[in-house]
Design a protein around this motif. Structure first.
Motif, PDB file in Angstrom:
ATOM      1  N   PRO A  99       0.831  -1.208   0.000  1.00  0.00           N
ATOM      2  CA  PRO A  99       0.000   0.000   0.000  1.00  0.00           C
ATOM      3  C   PRO A  99       0.863   1.255   0.000  1.00  0.00           C
ATOM      4  O   PRO A  99       2.089   1.180  -0.070  1.00  0.00           O
ATOM      5  N   GLY A 100       0.202   2.407   0.076  1.00  0.00           N
ATOM      6  CA  GLY A 100       0.921   3.676   0.137  1.00  0.00           C
ATOM      7  C   GLY A 100       1.166   4.265  -1.234  1.00  0.00           C
ATOM      8  O   GLY A 100       0.766   3.718  -2.266  1.00  0.00           O
ATOM      9  N   PHE A 101       1.848   5.376  -1.243  1.00  0.00           N
ATOM     10  CA  PHE A 101       2.087   6.126  -2.474  1.00  0.00           C
ATOM     11  C   PHE A 101       2.857   5.297  -3.490  1.00  0.00           C
ATOM     12  O   PHE A 101       2.430   5.121  -4.639  1.00  0.00           O
ATOM     13  N   SER A 102       3.996   4.733  -3.087  1.00  0.00           N
ATOM     14  CA  SER A 102       4.823   3.986  -4.041  1.00  0.00           C
ATOM     15  C   SER A 102       4.153   2.701  -4.464  1.00  0.00           C
ATOM     16  O   SER A 102       4.245   2.281  -5.624  1.00  0.00           O
ATOM     17  N   ILE A 404     -10.668  -9.263  10.292  1.00  0.00           N
ATOM     18  CA  ILE A 404      -9.264  -8.878  10.116  1.00  0.00           C
ATOM     19  C   ILE A 404      -8.989  -9.031   8.638  1.00  0.00           C
ATOM     20  O   ILE A 404      -9.234 -10.096   8.050  1.00  0.00           O
ATOM     21  N   ILE A 405      -8.525  -7.962   8.005  1.00  0.00           N
ATOM     22  CA  ILE A 405      -8.299  -7.983   6.554  1.00  0.00           C
ATOM     23  C   ILE A 405      -6.806  -7.965   6.280  1.00  0.00           C
ATOM     24  O   ILE A 405      -6.059  -7.135   6.835  1.00  0.00           O
ATOM     25  N   LEU A 406      -6.396  -8.871   5.392  1.00  0.00           N
ATOM     26  CA  LEU A 406      -5.007  -8.967   4.942  1.00  0.00           C
ATOM     27  C   LEU A 406      -4.973  -8.635   3.456  1.00  0.00           C
ATOM     28  O   LEU A 406      -4.923  -9.527   2.605  1.00  0.00           O
ATOM     29  N   PRO A 407      -5.033  -7.359   3.104  1.00  0.00           N
ATOM     30  CA  PRO A 407      -5.123  -6.977   1.686  1.00  0.00           C
ATOM     31  C   PRO A 407      -3.782  -7.168   0.985  1.00  0.00           C
ATOM     32  O   PRO A 407      -2.717  -7.051   1.599  1.00  0.00           O
ATOM     33  N   MET A 408      -3.894  -7.441  -0.315  1.00  0.00           N
ATOM     34  CA  MET A 408      -2.668  -7.705  -1.084  1.00  0.00           C
ATOM     35  C   MET A 408      -2.616  -6.922  -2.394  1.00  0.00           C
ATOM     36  O   MET A 408      -1.555  -6.843  -3.008  1.00  0.00           O
ATOM     37  N   TRP A 409      -3.722  -6.390  -2.838  1.00  0.00           N
ATOM     38  CA  TRP A 409      -3.701  -5.663  -4.109  1.00  0.00           C
ATOM     39  C   TRP A 409      -4.899  -4.716  -4.237  1.00  0.00           C
ATOM     40  O   TRP A 409      -5.933  -4.888  -3.613  1.00  0.00           O
ATOM     41  N   VAL A 410      -4.761  -3.711  -5.004  1.00  0.00           N
ATOM     42  CA  VAL A 410      -5.737  -2.758  -5.547  1.00  0.00           C
ATOM     43  C   VAL A 410      -6.905  -2.486  -4.602  1.00  0.00           C
ATOM     44  O   VAL A 410      -6.726  -1.852  -3.559  1.00  0.00           O
ATOM     45  N   LEU A 426      -9.956  -4.872  11.968  1.00  0.00           N
ATOM     46  CA  LEU A 426      -8.596  -4.332  11.978  1.00  0.00           C
ATOM     47  C   LEU A 426      -7.872  -4.674  10.678  1.00  0.00           C
ATOM     48  O   LEU A 426      -8.154  -5.700  10.047  1.00  0.00           O
ATOM     49  N   TRP A 427      -6.932  -3.810  10.337  1.00  0.00           N
ATOM     50  CA  TRP A 427      -5.977  -4.076   9.262  1.00  0.00           C
ATOM     51  C   TRP A 427      -4.594  -4.031   9.921  1.00  0.00           C
ATOM     52  O   TRP A 427      -4.005  -2.959  10.046  1.00  0.00           O
ATOM     53  N   SER A 432       3.505  -4.357   6.566  1.00  0.00           N
ATOM     54  CA  SER A 432       4.061  -5.578   5.978  1.00  0.00           C
ATOM     55  C   SER A 432       3.335  -6.044   4.731  1.00  0.00           C
ATOM     56  O   SER A 432       3.807  -6.962   4.054  1.00  0.00           O
ATOM     57  N   ALA A 433       2.169  -5.473   4.415  1.00  0.00           N
ATOM     58  CA  ALA A 433       1.413  -5.904   3.237  1.00  0.00           C
ATOM     59  C   ALA A 433       2.266  -5.716   1.987  1.00  0.00           C
ATOM     60  O   ALA A 433       3.085  -4.789   1.914  1.00  0.00           O
TER      61      ALA A 433
END
Length: 855
Positions: A99-102, A404-410, A426-427, A432-433
């Motif tokens: 996640p994040g800008f980059s 509990i969400i473990l997101p990985m993309w988009v 919670l996220w 570390s995602a």
């Protein structure tokens, strides 16, 4: 026999997209087995479609003509496989980013490739097949996955308006339509994982990311090359991810609610928030009794990262460490983990699935035979750990379980933001995602499972949203049932509810149902007349709540049992009678209404007098040189309506009684006009104060005397001699034979009163009537017109059926009309009169117009 109504669902094969289509098709199969459902998708979805049909068949009565879903296979491969072929790696690995800008920029670099989807040649094959299926099926409705671009193009080119059905959240579909550019500064850019509400310092970054996303699509080399190929082959490509949510002629079914999403300032009328759309499921015990028994042992955490993600050994070990952390911290909890491995043949996979801590508190499965939604609905499940897919999110919402969400993309990052904003989960992997730190994940599971103020608040909020979704799913049906059971409770909104329910019925019916409704529209009146004339209602009412057989009714009514059965069958569809069991009927509320004298007379009048006139209206309009009214044409009579009634006493009596009775309980002109003070002051017994022109039996003269018994002056009733013979007026009221097209013999009266005279006549005749009265008017005289005055501007809810129908009745009976206020003003002005005031006394436009000579 009515042709089958056909619906076609067109969707990508991937579970995230297709699950909502499968769920909706199931509900239609179960509740509307008369609808023929078609499914257009890739071959690998066919077994799931077949399973839906098999499940629905169990719910449909055996005698029903059940038709399973008809599947149509598309050429080519599902879109995820096409993308995997382009990148030569698993779809989920291509999609993964932090996640994040980059991280968002990293995903945007590939967004053009994702948008490209299928190679050009395959895309055209899929498009041609989709368009061909739509043409061959010729459905009443197309339900379309908006991300399935070939389907969007096919509907566009065939000029078919589909209903869009997407699993996505409301914000994802409607962000572009929010006012004041909110999609730029209010909502986190997709793939960023930014928090909501956006802090001020992130707004410039967010705006930049959204423009970079747009540029990534516009400047995509792969997408440009594909589009060029398709244009070269005569095809107009649609822009991916831009199905027309802003086209208000296209309906969007959104499987969400405002309360379970980020706040939206605007929801367009063509977007219908349905609440989560979840496939109906059987309880776990019905599918896997052993699993149900295991779940019942203690509180359970369910870990399921969807169908696309596959664990490798490192990721699985990190997950196992997090589970061990939880089990060490909280002794009375167990974990059910659905582990889909990248390579099922690897040794570590089998070893890990056989893992046994000795206490049976961890269970690792390749596949869970029961629906995940059913597992979540189990009372002992206390936490859903998932990847943040739309289906997983909505399933947990409907089950009332914290996340509990473990997101990985988009878009998975968006759902992680949602659960924290809504206070239902919670996220824990922000740092570390797309992977996870086992200590952080384990600690987050402990925070939700343990008994603390924070965990209780999350569980309480999750339960509230579950209840909200449950109520929403059944809300309309429940409200309609409540209205039927207790209509008085909804009386304050009665008019609007009636109008909306009729609009809803028309919106839901198919073309064949529409023609049936129009073709049989006269039958309620016709069958009510027959039932009244032959004592059907009276016989049923006499038996009170006891059902009466057709055989007994036939003996009472003298109608043959075969014909009576046909009649009663139709009456039951109109709720005029109720079929309790085969060939046994009882009275309804409507049966009792229809034996009241008012409604016996009303049905007789409209059936015998008006129906032939209505039937002749088209002929009359098609032959404008024929001077007869539709009434005279329909009855093949040289006499106008009132003359006709003189020689038809049954119909005439019903008409006069009906007109008198229907207004008896309504307000009248006397309730809004102080006649004694305004028109009867300073009069003598010789002063003509009230002339009731064409006053029928003198009802208004009687009402005036009753309201003002001390009035001084002459009250005069004028009408044709045959009508005056039946007057109900006392001797104090003068009866004067008079034709209102001749000069008025009573000069200088304070008020010349016309009740429902002008709406029976066209403008030319009205001018003749007024011209005949002008010479009689003194400076203190007024003309009182008791008639409908409709507003010039129709109400926001549209025309009222009663007044609109009455205008057509006036046209059919007299070649006249109900007039709007502007029409009244022009009519009287052209006659040399001016309107001094208009006073309304009912909600249906009944009014009294006070007019006098122009000053």
């Amino acid at each position: 026999m009515a042709p089958k109504r056909k619906l076609v669902f067109i969707t990508n094969r991937e579970h995230g997209a297709s699950n909502v289509h499968l769920a909706v098709s199931y509900e239609i199969l179960v509740n509307h087995p008369d609808v023929e459902i078609h499914f257009v998708s890739f071959p690998s979805l066919e077994k799931h479609v077949r399973a839906v049909s098999d499940q629905a068949r169990k719910q449909v009565p055996a005698k029903a003509n059940f038709i399973p879903i008809i599947f149509h296979s598309l050429p080519g491969t599902p879109i995820t496989e096409a993308i995997e072929a382009r990148f030569k790696t698993a779809f989920y690995k291509t999609m993964m980013h932090p996640p994040g800008f980059s991280g968002a920029l990293q995903s945007y670099k590939l967004m053009g490739n994702f948008a490209t989807g299928w190679p050009g040649e395959m895309h055209l094959q899929i498009y041609a097949a989709t368009a061909g299926f739509i043409k061959d099926i010729n459905p009443l409705l197309v339900v379309l996955d908006p991300v399935f671009v070939p389907g969007v193009e096919a509907c566009r080119d065939l000029k078919t308006k589909p209903v869009m059905l997407s699993p996505n959240a409301m914000k994802d579909i409607l962000a572009q339509q929010q006012p004041r550019g909110q999609m730029l500064w209010k909502y986190p850019a997709i793939a960023s994982g930014f928090q909501y509400p956006l802090p001020l310092y992130l707004i410039p970054v967010n705006i930049y990311l959204i423009f970079r996303l747009i540029l990534s699509l516009v400047l995509s080399k792969s997408l440009s090359a594909k589009n060029a190929y398709m244009k070269k082959n005569g095809h107009n490509p649609a822009i991916p991810f831009t199905a027309p949510a802003n086209d208000d002629t296209v309906t969007w079914l959104v499987p969400s609610l405002p309360e379970i999403d980020l706040p939206l300032a605007f929801i367009p009328k063509n977007a219908i928030p349905c609440g989560p759309i979840i496939m109906e499921f059987a309880p776990v015990a019905d599918i896997d009794a052993e699993l149900a028994s295991w779940l019942a042992r203690r509180p359970t955490v369910l870990i399921n990262l969807g169908t696309l993600y596959k664990f490798d050994e490192d990721a699985a070990k990190l997950m196992l460490e997090a589970i061990e952390y939880l089990l060490e911290k909280i002794k009375d909890v167990q974990v059910l983990w659905k582990l889909s491995a990248e390579r099922e043949e690897d040794a570590w996979v089998g070893e890990m699935r056989k893992l046994d801590r000795g206490d049976g508190r961890i269970r690792i499965e390749k596949w869970i035979s029961a629906d995940i939604a059913a597992v979540l609905a189990s009372d002992t499940v206390v936490l859903a750990v998932h990847h943040g897919g739309a289906s997983s999110y909505h399933e947990a919402i409907c089950a009332g379980k914290p996340h509990i969400i473990l997101p990985m993309w988009v878009d998975l990052y968006d759902f992680a933001t949602r659960v924290e904003y809504l206070g239902i989960g919670l996220w824990p992997t922000k740092a570390s995602a797309p992977s996870w730190n086992p200590t952080e994940l384990g600690a987050a599971m402990v925070r939700i499972v343990e008994d603390s103020e924070e965990s209780r608040a999350m569980r309480r909020r999750a339960e509230e949203l579950k209840e909200l979704c449950r109520k929403n799913q059944d809300l309309l049906v429940q409200q309609l049932k409540a209205l039927i059971a207790n209509p008085e409770a909804f009386s304050s909104q009665g008019t609007e509810i009636i109008q909306l329910s009729r609009q809803a019925a028309v919106a839901l019916e198919g073309p064949f149902e529409t023609i049936q409704r129009l073709a049989y529209s006269a039958l309620p009146l016709v069958t009510a007349r027959v039932a009244q004339e032959h004592n059907v209602f009276q016989t049923l009412i006499a038996n009170k709540d006891k059902p009466t057989s057709v055989a007994i009714l036939a003996g009472k009514t003298k109608i043959s049992p075969v014909i009576l059965d046909i009649l009663l069958d139709y009456l039951s569809t109109q709720y005029m009678v109720e079929e309790v069991s085969p060939q046994h009927y009882k009275a309804t509320k409507l049966s009792n209404v229809l034996v009241a004298p008012l409604f016996i007379d009303g049905v007789l009048h409209f059936h015998d007098n008006c129906l032939p006139a209505f039937n002749a209206l088209n002929y009359s309009l098609a032959h404008p040189t024929d001077s007869r009214t539709p009434f005279e044409i329909g009855h093949n009579s040289p006499a106008d309506f009132y003359t006709y009634l003189e020689s038809h006493p049954v119909q005439g009596g019903a008409f006069h009684r009906f007109m008198e009775a229907q207004f008896a309980s309504l307000p009248t002109w006397l309730d809004v006009l102080p006649f004694d003070s305004e028109y009867a002051a300073s009069t003598t017994s010789e002063s003509p104060i009230f002339v009731d022109v064409g006053g029928g039996n003198g009802q208004q003269c009687v009402a005036l005397q009753k309201r003002y018994p001390a009035l001084q002056g002459r009250i005069i009733l004028q009408d044709r001699p045959a009508v005056l013979e039946k007057a109900i007026t006392p001797d104090s009221v003068e009866r004067m034979p008079y034709d209102y097209l001749t000069e008025q013999p009573v000069k200088g009266a304070r008020a010349y009163y016309f009740r429902q005279i002008f709406h029976n006549n066209n403008d030319e005749t009205c001018h003749r009537i007024l011209a005949a009265h002008l010479p009689a008017l003194s400076p203190s005289s007024v003309i009182l017109i008791d008639d409908k005055v409709l507003p010039d501007e129709k109400p926001a809810t549209g025309s009222v059926e009663y007044t609109a129908g009455l205008s057509l009745a006036m046209l059919s009976m007299f070649n006249a009309l109900e007039r709007r206020e502007g029409q009244w003003r022009k009519l009287l002005a052209d006659a040399g009169l001016e309107i001094r005031e208009i006073k309304h006394f009912t909600d249906f436009g009944d009014s009294v117009i006070v007019a006098g000579r122009k000053m």
